[in-house]
Design a protein around this motif. Structure first.
Motif, PDB file in Angstrom:
ATOM      1  N   ILE A  15       0.855  -1.196   0.000  1.00  0.00           N
ATOM      2  CA  ILE A  15       0.000   0.000   0.000  1.00  0.00           C
ATOM      3  C   ILE A  15       0.884   1.237   0.000  1.00  0.00           C
ATOM      4  O   ILE A  15       1.698   1.436   0.907  1.00  0.00           O
ATOM      5  N   ARG A  16       0.745   2.056  -1.017  1.00  0.00           N
ATOM      6  CA  ARG A  16       1.525   3.284  -1.144  1.00  0.00           C
ATOM      7  C   ARG A  16       0.732   4.459  -0.572  1.00  0.00           C
ATOM      8  O   ARG A  16      -0.489   4.543  -0.745  1.00  0.00           O
ATOM      9  N   CYS A  17       1.420   5.376   0.085  1.00  0.00           N
ATOM     10  CA  CYS A  17       0.768   6.527   0.728  1.00  0.00           C
ATOM     11  C   CYS A  17       1.517   7.809   0.378  1.00  0.00           C
ATOM     12  O   CYS A  17       2.711   7.928   0.676  1.00  0.00           O
ATOM     13  N   ASN A  18       0.829   8.742  -0.236  1.00  0.00           N
ATOM     14  CA  ASN A  18       1.444   9.997  -0.658  1.00  0.00           C
ATOM     15  C   ASN A  18       0.494  11.156  -0.398  1.00  0.00           C
ATOM     16  O   ASN A  18      -0.723  10.964  -0.249  1.00  0.00           O
ATOM     17  N   SER A  19       1.036  12.349  -0.359  1.00  0.00           N
ATOM     18  CA  SER A  19       0.199  13.532  -0.166  1.00  0.00           C
ATOM     19  C   SER A  19       0.375  14.513  -1.320  1.00  0.00           C
ATOM     20  O   SER A  19       1.430  14.574  -1.954  1.00  0.00           O
ATOM     21  N   VAL A  20      -0.683  15.235  -1.584  1.00  0.00           N
ATOM     22  CA  VAL A  20      -0.682  16.301  -2.582  1.00  0.00           C
ATOM     23  C   VAL A  20      -0.855  17.612  -1.840  1.00  0.00           C
ATOM     24  O   VAL A  20      -1.690  17.722  -0.932  1.00  0.00           O
ATOM     25  N   MET A  21      -0.073  18.619  -2.214  1.00  0.00           N
ATOM     26  CA  MET A  21      -0.124  19.920  -1.548  1.00  0.00           C
ATOM     27  C   MET A  21      -0.573  20.997  -2.531  1.00  0.00           C
ATOM     28  O   MET A  21       0.251  21.624  -3.204  1.00  0.00           O
TER      29      MET A  21
END
Length: 253
Positions: free
Chosen positions: A179-185
């Motif tokens: 499971i990959r986890c990333n954020s967008v700003m």
């Protein structure tokens, strides 16, 4: 079709960035479940637009600040589509207010929606992905406000820094399950959350003047990044954050 037959869940999906993400994912072949807390008509409009693109869609009402909403949302999506491939944590509020007289209820509501809600929803989606056994992608909508301050956002900026940090920690906790986890700003995106603020005389022109690309962002600008992070093109990207701000952050620097 980067998300062909993927199932994407999005919180706060009835308007703004959430609605843009829903439509962007549908354009790339995904079926979509949106969570919403406000106007049912707005939610049904998004559902109708997704279906026009030939994809399946449902809308599930619930307050993300309530932990039970997370399990109910994931359960409804699984009942409808059979799985969860992508989760987008987008729901958030920003009632602009000065710091020294910040009402306790405003602070606590912002924390519960933006940070607690992201935690509950991410946890519920991650458990479903783990049980399915074929990984997944989690994308949290943080903000440029995680990196810079705001005089009338002292209650908001800590929540967006928290969402960013949550994705970094979850990338470590969930990597073993694929499971990959990333954020967008996002930078300044013209949505209902800042409509009143940008309506002030000269404010919109001032904000546009700080952005190297010369315009405010649109929800579909953010959607493109969400689609990328959700897709296999980003299969080796986790624990990352991506600014979608037209160059605003580097200009402020």
């Amino acid at each position: 079709m980067l998300l062909q037959d993927k199932v994407v869940l999005i919180t706060g999906g009835s308007q703004g960035i959430g609605a843009g993400a829903a439509l962007g994912c549908a354009e790339h072949g995904a079926h979509v479940a949106i969570n919403y807390h406000g106007n049912s008509a707005d939610a049904e409009k998004v559902v109708a637009e997704v279906r026009k693109k030939g994809r399946r869609a449902i809308a599930v009402k619930g307050d993300v600040a309530d932990a039970s909403t997370a399990t109910a949302f994931v359960k409804a999506a699984v009942q409808e589509f059979g799985k969860v491939d992508v989760f987008v944590s987008n729901a958030g509020i920003c009632p602009f207010h000065s710091f020294l007289d910040m009402p306790q209820e405003t602070l606590e509501r912002t924390l519960k929606v933006n940070l607690h809600g992201a935690y509950y929803m991410t946890q519920a989606a991650a458990n479903q992905m783990k049980d399915q056994g074929h990984g997944g992608s989690i994308v949290a909508i943080s903000s440029i406000s995680a990196l810079v301050g705001g005089e009338y956002q002292t209650h908001y900026t800590p929540t967006k820094a928290g969402v960013h940090s949550l994705m970094q920690s979850c990338a470590i906790a969930l990597g073993r399950y694929g499971i990959r986890c990333n954020s967008v700003m996002p930078g300044t995106i013209a949505t209902s959350i800042n409509k009143e603020d940008l309506a002030q005389p000269g404010k919109r022109e001032y904000m546009e003047g700080r952005i190297p690309l010369g315009r405010l962002g649109r929800p579909d600008d953010v959607a493109g990044c969400v689609v990328f992070l959700a897709s296999d093109l980003a299969r080796y990207v986790t624990g990352a954050s991506v600014l979608v701000d037209g160059g605003l952050f580097v200009n402020l620097q």
